[in-house]
Design a protein around this motif. Structure first.
Motif, PDB file in Angstrom:
ATOM      1  N   PRO A   1     -25.583 -43.335 -20.397  1.00 17.80           N
ATOM      2  CA  PRO A   1     -24.320 -44.087 -20.386  1.00 17.80           C
ATOM      3  C   PRO A   1     -23.241 -43.418 -21.239  1.00 17.80           C
ATOM      4  N   ARG A   2     -22.045 -43.346 -20.692  1.00 21.72           N
ATOM      5  CA  ARG A   2     -20.944 -42.669 -21.377  1.00 21.72           C
ATOM      6  C   ARG A   2     -20.582 -43.325 -22.710  1.00 21.72           C
ATOM      7  N   LYS A   3     -20.826 -44.622 -22.829  1.00 22.11           N
ATOM      8  CA  LYS A   3     -20.447 -45.340 -24.046  1.00 22.11           C
ATOM      9  C   LYS A   3     -21.569 -45.378 -25.084  1.00 22.11           C
ATOM     10  N   THR A   4     -22.650 -44.619 -24.864  1.00 24.72           N
ATOM     11  CA  THR A   4     -23.750 -44.588 -25.836  1.00 24.72           C
ATOM     12  C   THR A   4     -23.246 -44.062 -27.182  1.00 24.72           C
ATOM     13  N   PRO A   5     -23.355 -44.842 -28.263  1.00 26.42           N
ATOM     14  CA  PRO A   5     -22.919 -44.334 -29.578  1.00 26.42           C
ATOM     15  C   PRO A   5     -23.816 -43.182 -30.044  1.00 26.42           C
ATOM     16  N   ILE A   6     -23.207 -42.148 -30.598  1.00 27.22           N
ATOM     17  CA  ILE A   6     -23.948 -41.003 -31.142  1.00 27.22           C
ATOM     18  C   ILE A   6     -23.544 -40.839 -32.600  1.00 27.22           C
ATOM     19  N   TYR A   7     -24.544 -40.835 -33.481  1.00 29.73           N
ATOM     20  CA  TYR A   7     -24.305 -40.732 -34.921  1.00 29.73           C
ATOM     21  C   TYR A   7     -24.771 -39.371 -35.443  1.00 29.73           C
ATOM     22  N   ILE A   8     -23.979 -38.780 -36.329  1.00 37.59           N
ATOM     23  CA  ILE A   8     -24.402 -37.598 -37.080  1.00 37.59           C
ATOM     24  C   ILE A   8     -24.046 -37.820 -38.545  1.00 37.59           C
ATOM     25  N   GLY A   9     -24.711 -37.045 -39.425  1.00 40.27           N
ATOM     26  CA  GLY A   9     -24.502 -37.200 -40.858  1.00 40.27           C
ATOM     27  C   GLY A   9     -23.371 -36.344 -41.404  1.00 40.27           C
ATOM     28  N   GLY A  10     -23.151 -36.449 -42.708  1.00 36.84           N
ATOM     29  CA  GLY A  10     -22.028 -35.772 -43.343  1.00 36.84           C
ATOM     30  C   GLY A  10     -22.120 -34.268 -43.337  1.00 36.84           C
ATOM     31  N   LEU A  11     -23.305 -33.710 -43.692  1.00 32.99           N
ATOM     32  CA  LEU A  11     -23.445 -32.250 -43.699  1.00 32.99           C
ATOM     33  C   LEU A  11     -23.330 -31.697 -42.283  1.00 32.99           C
ATOM     34  N   SER A  12     -23.898 -32.398 -41.316  1.00 29.31           N
ATOM     35  CA  SER A  12     -23.779 -31.966 -39.929  1.00 29.31           C
ATOM     36  C   SER A  12     -22.320 -31.935 -39.493  1.00 29.31           C
ATOM     37  N   THR A  13     -21.546 -32.902 -39.960  1.00 26.23           N
ATOM     38  CA  THR A  13     -20.125 -32.929 -39.622  1.00 26.23           C
ATOM     39  C   THR A  13     -19.413 -31.702 -40.183  1.00 26.23           C
ATOM     40  N   LYS A  14     -19.717 -31.352 -41.430  1.00 23.46           N
ATOM     41  CA  LYS A  14     -19.097 -30.160 -42.040  1.00 23.46           C
ATOM     42  C   LYS A  14     -19.437 -28.897 -41.257  1.00 23.46           C
ATOM     43  N   MET A  15     -20.690 -28.774 -40.861  1.00 25.94           N
ATOM     44  CA  MET A  15     -21.097 -27.601 -40.090  1.00 25.94           C
ATOM     45  C   MET A  15     -20.417 -27.575 -38.717  1.00 25.94           C
ATOM     46  N   THR A  16     -20.258 -28.750 -38.116  1.00 26.46           N
ATOM     47  CA  THR A  16     -19.654 -28.830 -36.784  1.00 26.46           C
ATOM     48  C   THR A  16     -18.177 -28.481 -36.830  1.00 26.46           C
ATOM     49  N   VAL A  17     -17.497 -28.826 -37.906  1.00 28.94           N
ATOM     50  CA  VAL A  17     -16.097 -28.411 -38.081  1.00 28.94           C
ATOM     51  C   VAL A  17     -15.986 -26.887 -37.994  1.00 28.94           C
ATOM     52  N   ILE A  18     -16.921 -26.177 -38.639  1.00 31.93           N
ATOM     53  CA  ILE A  18     -16.896 -24.711 -38.620  1.00 31.93           C
ATOM     54  C   ILE A  18     -17.239 -24.193 -37.224  1.00 31.93           C
ATOM     55  N   TYR A  19     -18.220 -24.810 -36.581  1.00 33.28           N
ATOM     56  CA  TYR A  19     -18.551 -24.420 -35.204  1.00 33.28           C
ATOM     57  C   TYR A  19     -17.315 -24.524 -34.308  1.00 33.28           C
ATOM     58  N   ASP A  20     -16.582 -25.632 -34.428  1.00 38.99           N
ATOM     59  CA  ASP A  20     -15.390 -25.823 -33.601  1.00 38.99           C
ATOM     60  C   ASP A  20     -14.296 -24.801 -33.937  1.00 38.99           C
ATOM     61  N   LYS A  21     -14.219 -24.425 -35.188  1.00 38.55           N
ATOM     62  CA  LYS A  21     -13.205 -23.452 -35.609  1.00 38.55           C
ATOM     63  C   LYS A  21     -13.393 -22.109 -34.920  1.00 38.55           C
ATOM     64  N   PHE A  22     -14.651 -21.768 -34.616  1.00 40.49           N
ATOM     65  CA  PHE A  22     -14.941 -20.450 -34.038  1.00 40.49           C
ATOM     66  C   PHE A  22     -15.114 -20.503 -32.519  1.00 40.49           C
ATOM     67  N   ALA A  23     -14.485 -21.485 -31.880  1.00 44.54           N
ATOM     68  CA  ALA A  23     -14.424 -21.522 -30.417  1.00 44.54           C
ATOM     69  C   ALA A  23     -13.216 -20.708 -29.951  1.00 44.54           C
ATOM     70  N   LYS A  24     -12.913 -20.787 -28.680  1.00 39.08           N
ATOM     71  CA  LYS A  24     -11.743 -20.135 -28.068  1.00 39.08           C
ATOM     72  C   LYS A  24     -11.689 -18.643 -28.349  1.00 39.08           C
ATOM     73  N   GLY A  25     -12.770 -17.960 -27.947  1.00 37.12           N
ATOM     74  CA  GLY A  25     -12.770 -16.500 -27.989  1.00 37.12           C
ATOM     75  C   GLY A  25     -13.186 -15.876 -29.301  1.00 37.12           C
ATOM     76  N   ARG A  26     -13.431 -16.675 -30.334  1.00 31.70           N
ATOM     77  CA  ARG A  26     -13.792 -16.096 -31.629  1.00 31.70           C
ATOM     78  C   ARG A  26     -15.272 -15.741 -31.714  1.00 31.70           C
ATOM     79  N   THR A  27     -16.096 -16.375 -30.885  1.00 31.93           N
ATOM     80  CA  THR A  27     -17.523 -16.043 -30.800  1.00 31.93           C
ATOM     81  C   THR A  27     -17.957 -16.217 -29.350  1.00 31.93           C
ATOM     82  N   ARG A  28     -19.114 -15.636 -29.024  1.00 35.54           N
ATOM     83  CA  ARG A  28     -19.651 -15.780 -27.665  1.00 35.54           C
ATOM     84  C   ARG A  28     -20.352 -17.131 -27.529  1.00 35.54           C
ATOM     85  N   ARG A  29     -19.876 -17.937 -26.607  1.00 36.14           N
ATOM     86  CA  ARG A  29     -20.517 -19.226 -26.383  1.00 36.14           C
ATOM     87  C   ARG A  29     -20.403 -19.614 -24.921  1.00 36.14           C
ATOM     88  N   SER A  30     -21.237 -20.565 -24.519  1.00 34.89           N
ATOM     89  CA  SER A  30     -21.338 -20.906 -23.104  1.00 34.89           C
ATOM     90  C   SER A  30     -20.130 -21.686 -22.601  1.00 34.89           C
TER      91      SER A  30
END
Length: 455
Positions: A263-292
């Motif tokens: 279901p599209r409305k399924t809540p998904i929870y992540i923790g604080g450290l995971s959020t910090k790491m995900t911010v960096i992952y998002d920063k290196f999108a758009k041609g900065r790294t090879r990703r699918s």
């Protein structure tokens, strides 16, 4: 030219190795052992004379490869530390979190040598950091005796293998590698030319993948298990490492929602450290790294209940939700461990899904080895908890299979192959295979502290 393992034990742990060319000294990775506390978790840096190291290569930001870097740089202040740009940012965030963990252990466990370094130490050693892009040669020492090139290792964001040209010889260190495309990160792109010495991980040498395995089928099995749980108004706990596995799983969940598989409305929870790491992952999108999916930004494009300073109190336990919580091994005092103890495991409507490796001695390992209804010790200081919920294990490893590692060794035909980052049974499998398939190669499981001549 000499190779020396600085590990305390010939196993997965505080990875660190020395390459001494005679003209330059290079340390490969600077890890911290996840199963040993205090000084026992450090590599054998006492085997390095002070002021003797020219540079440190950090292949990626997991703590078993970068967790003791501030200690090493404090002892070797003249050295430079080389990373890919993404690995440098992730490592800095991971090291700061490591300080917080060590400070807590000092109080709770009385480990007086903790913390091994401070937040200020990290800020000070950052001036030693040098970032280099993939496939762009650079010098590892001031005089240019060692010419190096980073290659995308496909393990986590910013992970690299490295080739080094020195003294007329070619040396390759894989770091942790995955040759297959995963959900977010594309597989490794390594050179296939002959090398005089190959230093290669052997993590999965003791496990054979199912003959019928495909990534597509495994993802289908994963989403079907989640859908069953959500259909009965249960919730799903997915213990994940904050860096790497979290972002891979979130990307899968995003695709599952888009396809209407959950279901599209399924809540998904992540923790604080995971959020910090995900911010960096998002920063290196758009041609900065090879990703699918280069345009996909996890935090922007998903409706997540992310751990931030705005969210006060513990993560709420609710029906019909998915919880991607660290740590992957559910170590004591981590979010996944605390959450599992707060009534989650006892509820038969719920499910716990493991998506990566778990040490058998860890709380996650205890759950995986048990049966439904068994009481599991998640924290020695607390009462055991009954595991009544469904439990499933899925193979989304970020490490290459033993067959693909062997295939790579056969391609580069090293004169010497150093088997690292694996337990004895994993190393033994590779030794036997190479004896049969590549008898001209000298295969070595390096003993810690012993010097091996290359060339």
């Amino acid at each position: 030219m000499v190779f020396r393992s600085l590990c305390r034990h010939a196993e997965i742990g505080a990875n660190s190795y020395l390459l001494d060319t005679g003209n330059a000294r290079i340390v490969l990775d600077a890890g911290l052992h996840p199963k040993h506390d205090g000084l026992e978790g450090l590599p054998r840096y006492d085997l390095l004379e002070e002021g003797s190291v020219d540079s440190i290569v950090v292949t990626h930001a997991h703590l078993d490869h970068t967790g003791s870097l501030p200690v090493l740089l404090n002892q070797q202040p003249q050295a430079k530390a080389f990373f890919s740009p993404a690995a440098a940012e992730l490592a800095t965030a991971m090291l700061h979190n490591s300080v917080n963990v060590m400070q807590s252990k000092r109080v709770e466990l009385g480990i007086t040598e903790y913390p091994l370094f401070t937040h200020r130490d990290i800020d000070e050693v950052e001036r030693h950091f040098e970032t280099r892009g993939m496939e762009r040669p650079f010098d590892l020492d001031p005089e240019g005796h060692v010419r190096a090139t980073f290659h995308d290792a496909g393990h986590v964001l910013g992970s690299t293998g490295i080739t080094m040209q020195c003294n007329g010889h070619r040396v390759m260190y894989t770091g942790d590698v995955n040759f297959e495309d995963s959900t977010l990160i594309k597989g490794a792109v390594f050179p296939e030319d002959h090398v005089d010495a190959l230093i290669i991980e052997t993590t999965r040498g003791d496990s054979q993948r199912r003959p019928d395995y495909t990534r597509q089928n495994e993802e289908q099995r994963f989403v079907e298990a989640m859908a069953r749980t959500l259909e009965r108004r249960g919730s799903v706990l997915i213990p994940v490492f904050a860096m790497g596995k979290t972002q891979e799983v979130l990307t899968m969940l995003h695709r599952f929602k888009k396809r209407g598989l959950i279901p599209r409305k399924t809540p998904i929870y992540i923790g604080g450290l995971s959020t910090k790491m995900t911010v960096i992952y998002d920063k290196f999108a758009k041609g900065r790294t090879r990703r699918s999916d280069d345009s996909f930004h996890i935090l922007e494009d998903m409706d997540l209940e992310a751990g931030t300073k705005k969210r006060k109190g513990p993560i709420p336990l609710q029906q019909g939700a998915i919880y991607c919580l660290s740590s992957g091994m559910m170590s004591e005092n981590t979010v996944s461990n605390s959450f599992a103890q707060a009534g989650f495991l006892e509820n038969p409507k719920n499910a716990i899904h493991f998506v990566g490796y778990a040490d058998p001695a860890s709380p996650a390992g205890h759950i995986r080895l048990g049966q439904t209804g068994d009481k599991v010790v998640l924290d020695p200081k607390r009462l055991p908890v009954a595991r009544n919920c469904e439990m499933e294990i899925f193979d989304f490893s970020g490490h290459a299979t033993r067959e693909s590692l062997l295939e790579y060794i056969l391609k580069v035909k090293p004169t010497k192959a150093f088997l690292v980052h694996g337990d004895p049974r994993a190393s033994a499998w590779f030794v036997a295979q190479l004896k049969e398939k590549l008898p001209g190669t000298e295969t070595i499981v390096p003993e810690p502290g012993r010097d091996y001549v290359i060339g």
